[in-house]
Design a protein around this motif. Sequence first.
Motif, PDB file in Angstrom:
ATOM      1  N   GLU A  26     -13.808  33.813   3.304  1.00 51.97           N
ATOM      2  CA  GLU A  26     -13.869  35.145   2.952  1.00 51.97           C
ATOM      3  C   GLU A  26     -13.585  36.719   3.369  1.00 51.97           C
ATOM      4  O   GLU A  26     -12.841  37.764   2.041  1.00 51.97           O
ATOM      5  N   THR A  27     -13.748  36.680   4.484  1.00 51.82           N
ATOM      6  CA  THR A  27     -12.777  38.185   5.498  1.00 51.82           C
ATOM      7  C   THR A  27     -11.342  37.757   5.647  1.00 51.82           C
ATOM      8  O   THR A  27     -11.268  39.466   5.298  1.00 51.82           O
ATOM      9  N   VAL A  28     -11.148  36.873   5.726  1.00 53.55           N
ATOM     10  CA  VAL A  28     -10.579  37.652   5.748  1.00 53.55           C
ATOM     11  C   VAL A  28      -9.340  37.884   4.171  1.00 53.55           C
ATOM     12  O   VAL A  28      -8.114  38.306   4.281  1.00 53.55           O
ATOM     13  N   ASP A  29      -9.673  36.795   3.699  1.00 52.40           N
ATOM     14  CA  ASP A  29      -8.843  37.582   1.824  1.00 52.40           C
ATOM     15  C   ASP A  29      -9.247  38.170   1.483  1.00 52.40           C
ATOM     16  O   ASP A  29      -8.266  39.550   0.774  1.00 52.40           O
ATOM     17  N   GLU A  30     -10.427  39.365   2.520  1.00 52.22           N
ATOM     18  CA  GLU A  30     -10.797  40.361   1.577  1.00 52.22           C
ATOM     19  C   GLU A  30      -9.485  41.399   2.660  1.00 52.22           C
ATOM     20  O   GLU A  30      -9.425  42.334   1.551  1.00 52.22           O
ATOM     21  N   ARG A  31      -9.258  41.041   3.890  1.00 48.13           N
ATOM     22  CA  ARG A  31      -8.186  41.476   4.461  1.00 48.13           C
ATOM     23  C   ARG A  31      -6.837  41.543   4.046  1.00 48.13           C
ATOM     24  O   ARG A  31      -6.354  42.851   3.410  1.00 48.13           O
ATOM     25  N   LEU A  32      -6.754  40.475   2.933  1.00 49.14           N
ATOM     26  CA  LEU A  32      -5.205  40.093   2.054  1.00 49.14           C
ATOM     27  C   LEU A  32      -5.366  41.084   1.243  1.00 49.14           C
ATOM     28  O   LEU A  32      -4.320  41.275   0.288  1.00 49.14           O
ATOM     29  N   ASP A  33      -6.191  40.918  -0.083  1.00 52.44           N
ATOM     30  CA  ASP A  33      -6.484  42.193  -0.646  1.00 52.44           C
ATOM     31  C   ASP A  33      -6.115  43.359  -0.994  1.00 52.44           C
ATOM     32  O   ASP A  33      -5.739  43.655  -1.796  1.00 52.44           O
ATOM     33  N   GLU A  34      -7.318  44.140   0.341  1.00 51.07           N
ATOM     34  CA  GLU A  34      -6.788  45.270   0.670  1.00 51.07           C
ATOM     35  C   GLU A  34      -5.280  45.442   0.904  1.00 51.07           C
ATOM     36  O   GLU A  34      -4.895  46.224   0.337  1.00 51.07           O
ATOM     37  N   ALA A  35      -4.076  44.186   1.935  1.00 48.45           N
ATOM     38  CA  ALA A  35      -3.180  44.500   1.780  1.00 48.45           C
ATOM     39  C   ALA A  35      -2.276  44.603   0.543  1.00 48.45           C
ATOM     40  O   ALA A  35      -1.860  45.459   0.158  1.00 48.45           O
ATOM     41  N   GLU A  36      -3.147  43.359  -0.563  1.00 50.89           N
ATOM     42  CA  GLU A  36      -1.768  43.075  -1.901  1.00 50.89           C
ATOM     43  C   GLU A  36      -2.297  44.851  -2.151  1.00 50.89           C
ATOM     44  O   GLU A  36      -1.260  45.380  -3.061  1.00 50.89           O
ATOM     45  N   THR A  37      -3.368  45.386  -2.197  1.00 47.86           N
ATOM     46  CA  THR A  37      -3.694  46.575  -3.185  1.00 47.86           C
ATOM     47  C   THR A  37      -3.436  47.731  -2.907  1.00 47.86           C
ATOM     48  O   THR A  37      -2.239  48.887  -3.379  1.00 47.86           O
TER      49      THR A  37
END
Length: 429
Positions: A26-37
């Motif tokens: 979940e924490t990695v997904d959050e960071r990837l979400d941040e990068a995607e945005t």
Amino acid sequence: MSDGSDETDETDAPADEETAVDVTPETVDERLDEAETALEAAETEADLDEVEATLDAAETQIENASFPEPDDEDEEPPAERLTGRLEELRGQLEAQRGPYGSDVVDAIEAGSGTITDTRWTEDGEPDVIAATETLTESVTSTLDTSVEYGSDFPEDYTAALDSVAEAVADADLDADDDAETIAALLEATDAFADALEAAEEWDDLTVVEQLTVEGFYDRLDSDNRKDFPPELGVVRIAEQENDPERILTAFETFDSEFMQDNCVEAFRRLGAPEAYDAMEGLAQRRDRPAIEVLGKIGDDAACEMLHDYISDESNPPLQKTVLKALGEIGSPESTQPVANRLVAEDYEVRSQAARALGRIGDTRAVEPLGDVLAEEERDGVRAAAAWALVQIGTERALEEAAQYVDDRSFLVQSEAEKAEDHLGATAAA
């Protein structure tokens, strides 16, 4: 107030130094979400650099994490899923970068390489020249510079492209500040690449068109165009005119068994040294007609290869062909390998070995040929040995053969009488 210990509060640790215990899918997904945005909102190269840093941090998390295996065996492991998502974002990042001045340089250099590496037709060459001139004018106009070059194709034109590429590199174009300039230059290089693609290359022509351009059919006219296919007529005319190069062109171009056989036959009749390399390639596959051609050419370079073929007792036809070729080549280095075949199992091979020794003419063969006359059961082989001794023609060889003037075999007698006549003529002289 500090209690005096050296421990540091975990909350002060940078995000990319999180321990494996702290990292979850979940924490990695959050960071990837941040990068995607951030990637969707990025407008400059600096923005993209920040996205790349975020992706690097996410990659470090994935590498250091120890994710639990999924309960469902059909479910994709977290590390694999996250890595796939990471790579997809990296691909989007790269696609969003640029374009850069270096992309323009690469396109120009690629086009220059195409011009150098391609054989152009007479129709294609003017199109390439025009495309190069158009690109040069477009780039120099955009960059407000100039390039001068000569008219020799392709040397002067590729030199001009090198100068144009250098001018682009020297301009040090910025992906953000000079985006419009880079876009204009890339539009010009795209048009250049399309023009090169459309220009007629040598490989665009059919085989017949290529040969026509090269003058292969020039000797055919209404009077001598009687063979079919016409390429056979070209080969026959080339043989009459002792033009092995034209035959070699046909041999290397037309791979039908019919044309190949006719070319090899023409080479055999001509004994053309120009055919050596092509025939050597076939001879390495134990092709007998090609070996015959090597014999007619008479190049000592073939001997070492041919020596390996004459000991194959399972293939007498090959042995005979090779022995005849070695005799025609006439290298003294073949004397011993050929003499070894005087005791071959097949009597026709023994006979051909004797004749080959006669053609080679090495006096070292006198003794083994004399042994054949004395010990061989088949008169045909003995006659070949007597003939060989006469061909060698030294006094000792003639004396060896002359002993058999009263032989039981007429053929041996005939050769012995020739030897006796030669000795008498020598004595009289």
